[in-house]
Design a protein around this motif. Sequence first.
Motif, PDB file in Angstrom:
ATOM      1  N   HIS A  66      34.386  42.538  41.507  1.00  0.00           N
ATOM      2  CA  HIS A  66      34.599  41.321  42.300  1.00  0.00           C
ATOM      3  C   HIS A  66      35.604  41.631  43.408  1.00  0.00           C
ATOM      4  N   GLU A  79      38.081  40.116  44.389  1.00  0.00           N
ATOM      5  CA  GLU A  79      39.492  39.916  43.975  1.00  0.00           C
ATOM      6  C   GLU A  79      39.987  41.129  43.192  1.00  0.00           C
ATOM      7  N   GLY A 136      29.673  32.681  47.024  1.00  0.00           N
ATOM      8  CA  GLY A 136      30.593  32.320  48.115  1.00  0.00           C
ATOM      9  C   GLY A 136      30.382  30.869  48.492  1.00  0.00           C
ATOM     10  N   SER A 137      31.211  29.982  47.895  1.00  0.00           N
ATOM     11  CA  SER A 137      31.127  28.546  48.180  1.00  0.00           C
ATOM     12  C   SER A 137      29.743  27.951  47.903  1.00  0.00           C
ATOM     13  N   VAL A 159      28.994  31.754  40.992  1.00  0.00           N
ATOM     14  CA  VAL A 159      29.682  30.553  41.488  1.00  0.00           C
ATOM     15  C   VAL A 159      31.077  30.445  40.899  1.00  0.00           C
ATOM     16  N   GLY A 160      32.058  30.230  41.759  1.00  0.00           N
ATOM     17  CA  GLY A 160      33.419  30.014  41.290  1.00  0.00           C
ATOM     18  C   GLY A 160      33.677  28.533  41.083  1.00  0.00           C
ATOM     19  N   GLY A 161      34.296  27.896  42.075  1.00  0.00           N
ATOM     20  CA  GLY A 161      34.755  26.511  41.976  1.00  0.00           C
ATOM     21  C   GLY A 161      33.747  25.526  41.397  1.00  0.00           C
ATOM     22  N   GLY A 207      35.664  30.866  48.067  1.00  0.00           N
ATOM     23  CA  GLY A 207      36.702  29.858  47.897  1.00  0.00           C
ATOM     24  C   GLY A 207      37.166  29.230  49.204  1.00  0.00           C
TER      25      GLY A 207
END
Length: 251
Positions: A94, A96, A211-212, A232-234, A172
Amino acid sequence: MRQPLIAGNWKMNKTPEEGVAFINELKENFPKTDAEAVITPTALAITAMQEAAKGTDIKIGAQNAHFEDAGAFTGEISPQSLASIEVPYVIVGHSERRDIFHETDEDVNKKTKAILDHGMTPIICVGESLETREAGKDQEWVAGQVKAALANLSDEEVSKTVIAYEPVWAIGTGKTASADDAETMIAHIREVVFEVAGQEASDAVRILYGGSVKPANVAELLAKDNIDGALVGGASLEVDSYTALLTGGVA
Ligand SMILES: O=C[C@H](O)COP(=O)(O)O
């Protein structure tokens, strides 16, 4: 036919208790979907969430693994241990991890190999920075990351991997690559897989966009020929939005 995959990367969010509560709520509201549902929580939450998800189609993955099975690597997560508790998917490389924890392409390749050797599926993340994109070098950059991650793998091993294209500038930030831009890059990645491992692997490998991604844009992304799902993150942190992603989202 490649099954769509909606993988939620929780990053360093939610306690084990919150993770179990999420699974319990998700079980009650699990939608009819063609997509494979995977959540990757923090390592500490994996076993409790696996227990909560038993007997359902919800899979619990991991966000990282070291490439060695054991040794003097304080704070690291052993791929052997993840395999021993039957973790099916492990995210690798990732942005990050690459940016904050200085993971190199070589690390990503060794981790990919270790994860496959233990019968798990790596979700290999690649993606360019805004600077690289603006310099017109995004395709070259991403191709380099893909080739490095897949180096020395057999064609069959390559076909078992999942690749996630996540432009760093879209993570994000609320900025999503347009569905057309994502499709262009993902088609390019599939071409690179073809060069590296041939037709069968390039047809089989699942390539996600990340990405978003949110319920409002997932349908347009998934409608593209080469986009096989999302990382998917958020939007994976709440049951409502995660279930909407599984069913193709809402406008
Ligand atoms: O792994 C997931 C990505 O970093 C995307 O995160 P995001 O959906 O919050 O932009």
